[in-house]
Design a protein around this motif. Structure first.
Motif, PDB file in Angstrom:
ATOM      1  N   VAL A   8       2.684  -5.508  -2.148  1.00 28.27           N
ATOM      2  CA  VAL A   8       1.614  -4.850  -1.389  1.00 28.27           C
ATOM      3  C   VAL A   8       1.267  -3.492  -1.997  1.00 28.27           C
ATOM      4  O   VAL A   8       0.229  -2.928  -1.706  1.00 28.27           O
ATOM      5  CB  VAL A   8       1.973  -4.674   0.114  1.00 28.27           C
ATOM      6  CG1 VAL A   8       2.058  -6.009   0.808  1.00 28.27           C
ATOM      7  CG2 VAL A   8       3.253  -3.875   0.307  1.00 28.27           C
ATOM      8  N   ILE A   9       2.156  -2.948  -2.835  1.00 29.03           N
ATOM      9  CA  ILE A   9       1.867  -1.629  -3.418  1.00 29.03           C
ATOM     10  C   ILE A   9       2.615  -1.488  -4.744  1.00 29.03           C
ATOM     11  O   ILE A   9       3.733  -2.008  -4.884  1.00 29.03           O
ATOM     12  CB  ILE A   9       2.280  -0.494  -2.430  1.00 29.03           C
ATOM     13  CG1 ILE A   9       1.839   0.886  -2.934  1.00 29.03           C
ATOM     14  CG2 ILE A   9       3.776  -0.502  -2.148  1.00 29.03           C
ATOM     15  CD1 ILE A   9       1.995   2.001  -1.899  1.00 29.03           C
ATOM     16  N   ALA A  20       6.129  -6.108   1.419  1.00 31.08           N
ATOM     17  CA  ALA A  20       6.121  -5.361   2.691  1.00 31.08           C
ATOM     18  C   ALA A  20       7.535  -5.020   3.150  1.00 31.08           C
ATOM     19  O   ALA A  20       7.803  -3.896   3.574  1.00 31.08           O
ATOM     20  CB  ALA A  20       5.381  -6.173   3.755  1.00 31.08           C
ATOM     21  N   LEU A  23       9.169  -2.429   0.819  1.00 29.16           N
ATOM     22  CA  LEU A  23       8.555  -1.101   0.961  1.00 29.16           C
ATOM     23  C   LEU A  23       9.170  -0.367   2.162  1.00 29.16           C
ATOM     24  O   LEU A  23       9.488   0.817   2.085  1.00 29.16           O
ATOM     25  CB  LEU A  23       7.035  -1.222   1.156  1.00 29.16           C
ATOM     26  CG  LEU A  23       6.355   0.112   1.475  1.00 29.16           C
ATOM     27  CD1 LEU A  23       6.381   1.056   0.270  1.00 29.16           C
ATOM     28  CD2 LEU A  23       4.911  -0.088   1.937  1.00 29.16           C
ATOM     29  N   ARG A 201       0.566   8.270  -0.149  1.00 31.26           N
ATOM     30  CA  ARG A 201       0.205   6.865  -0.344  1.00 31.26           C
ATOM     31  C   ARG A 201       1.302   5.972   0.215  1.00 31.26           C
ATOM     32  O   ARG A 201       1.049   4.920   0.789  1.00 31.26           O
ATOM     33  CB  ARG A 201       0.034   6.648  -1.851  1.00 31.26           C
ATOM     34  CG  ARG A 201      -0.948   5.568  -2.186  1.00 31.26           C
ATOM     35  CD  ARG A 201      -1.239   5.546  -3.662  1.00 31.26           C
ATOM     36  NE  ARG A 201      -1.350   4.175  -4.088  1.00 31.26           N
ATOM     37  CZ  ARG A 201      -0.467   3.540  -4.825  1.00 31.26           C
ATOM     38  NH1 ARG A 201       0.612   4.174  -5.247  1.00 31.26           N
ATOM     39  NH2 ARG A 201      -0.651   2.291  -5.143  1.00 31.26           N
ATOM     40  N   GLU A 202       2.531   6.398   0.033  1.00 35.57           N
ATOM     41  CA  GLU A 202       3.666   5.602   0.510  1.00 35.57           C
ATOM     42  C   GLU A 202       3.757   5.612   2.032  1.00 35.57           C
ATOM     43  O   GLU A 202       4.006   4.573   2.651  1.00 35.57           O
ATOM     44  CB  GLU A 202       4.963   6.116  -0.138  1.00 35.57           C
ATOM     45  CG  GLU A 202       5.013   5.809  -1.622  1.00 35.57           C
ATOM     46  CD  GLU A 202       5.855   6.759  -2.464  1.00 35.57           C
ATOM     47  OE1 GLU A 202       5.729   6.694  -3.700  1.00 35.57           O
ATOM     48  OE2 GLU A 202       6.623   7.584  -1.916  1.00 35.57           O
ATOM     49  N   ALA A 205       0.999   3.376   3.372  1.00 35.02           N
ATOM     50  CA  ALA A 205       1.337   1.953   3.198  1.00 35.02           C
ATOM     51  C   ALA A 205       2.417   1.551   4.202  1.00 35.02           C
ATOM     52  O   ALA A 205       2.376   0.452   4.767  1.00 35.02           O
ATOM     53  CB  ALA A 205       1.807   1.698   1.769  1.00 35.02           C
ATOM     54  N   TYR A 206       3.367   2.445   4.427  1.00 40.81           N
ATOM     55  CA  TYR A 206       4.438   2.158   5.400  1.00 40.81           C
ATOM     56  C   TYR A 206       3.828   1.886   6.779  1.00 40.81           C
ATOM     57  O   TYR A 206       4.175   0.910   7.449  1.00 40.81           O
ATOM     58  CB  TYR A 206       5.420   3.341   5.472  1.00 40.81           C
ATOM     59  CG  TYR A 206       6.506   3.142   6.502  1.00 40.81           C
ATOM     60  CD1 TYR A 206       7.673   2.440   6.185  1.00 40.81           C
ATOM     61  CD2 TYR A 206       6.369   3.623   7.814  1.00 40.81           C
ATOM     62  CE1 TYR A 206       8.665   2.221   7.145  1.00 40.81           C
ATOM     63  CE2 TYR A 206       7.345   3.411   8.767  1.00 40.81           C
ATOM     64  CZ  TYR A 206       8.494   2.714   8.425  1.00 40.81           C
ATOM     65  OH  TYR A 206       9.476   2.500   9.383  1.00 40.81           O
ATOM     66  N   ILE A 208       0.851   0.907   7.512  1.00 41.38           N
ATOM     67  CA  ILE A 208       0.074  -0.346   7.524  1.00 41.38           C
ATOM     68  C   ILE A 208       1.017  -1.542   7.662  1.00 41.38           C
ATOM     69  O   ILE A 208       0.813  -2.403   8.516  1.00 41.38           O
ATOM     70  CB  ILE A 208      -0.827  -0.439   6.269  1.00 41.38           C
ATOM     71  CG1 ILE A 208      -1.920   0.616   6.377  1.00 41.38           C
ATOM     72  CG2 ILE A 208      -1.439  -1.827   6.131  1.00 41.38           C
ATOM     73  CD1 ILE A 208      -2.698   0.871   5.113  1.00 41.38           C
TER      74      ILE A 208
END
Ligand code: AMP
Ligand code: FES
Length: 269
Positions: A8-9, A20, A23, A201-202, A205-206, A208
């Protein structure tokens, strides 16, 4: 390389792609590492997490709860129109979904002014008046509630940009205090920043992948401020040389922070 789930990233400074679930594990591990490295929290501490309703502070609250820490939230209504209303909804929803306790302070209702008015009266830039007000209310709420420690959602981007600005203007007093942990003293609680090892950004994403809804808008009063300019400049450098923000900030902590504190302590700075 360790699992077959879709990525995902991609995190270039770690040379890795994360699915996911990895992360989430990565973010929790980075927070635990920061806590251990800087002695931020012990399992028995009662922590008060200052939550703005944005991604960072909701992520840090979530991670602390997941790691088993005792953590309540603190939301301050700053009276910045719709921005404050939606921020409050996000903080409340997060708390309600987890059965967590959220302390709320409403600046206009309890103190008779909002940030735009306060800034005009004090003839300060809104973000500077807002920062002063928040720091005072954080201290007060932590002391009144008998908390051991006040947690904020400052991440690596925030700290690197703050450091960059303080170096550009040689604000040595601020530099000496720009640490991930400030000890308790003079009626102030200990203050900690467990997200210093994670970038914006991290944390986004976390949130999300955890299904955490957060305030996506920037504060309207912050548009065009210097801090955002420093962040953009560092992003440009980071794009070319991944890992620069980390090296800048952690290099400062390793090699310069103690010298600055000693220099200021002996009045040599
Ligand atoms: P800022 O000063 O907006 O960069 O926010 C830094 C940190 O202060 C955030 O990560 C939160 O932990 C906290 N914070 C910001 N705004 C609020 C608010 N309205 N209520 C409670 N905490 C806040
Ligand atoms: Fe403080 Fe925007 S949140 S001025």
């Amino acid at each position: 390389t360790v699992c077959r789930e879709p990525a995902v990233i991609d995190l270039r400074r770690h040379n890795s792609n994360f699915c996911a679930s990895h992360l989430q594990r990565f973010c929790r591990d980075q927070v635990q590492k920061a806590i251990d490295e800087f002695d931020m929290l012990t399992p028995g501490d009662r922590a008060l997490v200052a939550v703005s309703g944005g991604k960072d502070s909701l992520a840090v609250w979530d991670i602390l709860l997941e790691l088993g820490y005792r953590a309540d939230g603190l939301y301050i209504g700053l009276g910045i129109g719709d921005y404050s209303d939606t921020s409050k909804e996000h903080a409340r929803r997060f708390a309600a979904e987890r059965g967590a306790h959220l302390v709320e302070i409403d600046l206009p209702a309890e103190y008779g002014y909002d940030i735009p008015e306060g800034a005009r009266a004090a003839r300060r830039a809104p973000c500077s008046a807002c920062g002063l007000t928040k720091r005072h209310l954080f201290d007060q709420a932590a002391v009144d509630g008998g908390y051991d420690v006040l947690v904020t959602g400052h991440n690596l981007d925030d700290e690197a940009a703050g450091l960059f600005g303080n170096v550009l203007h040689w604000h040595t007093e601020y530099l000496a205090r720009q640490l991930p942990v400030l000890p308790a003293g003079n009626g102030f609680p200990r203050k900690v920043k467990p997200l210093v090892r994670l970038s914006e950004r991290e944390t986004a994403a976390y949130c999300i992948v955890r299904g955490i809804e957060y305030q996506v808008e920037e504060c309207p009063m912050a548009a065009g401020n210097r801090h955002l300019g420093y962040k953009e400049a560092l992003n440009t450098i980071e794009e070319r040389s991944p890992g620069t923000k980390h090296d800048f900030y952690f290099g400062f902590l390793d090699r310069a922070a103690a010298l600055l504190r000693a220099g200021i302590g002996t009045d040599a700075g």
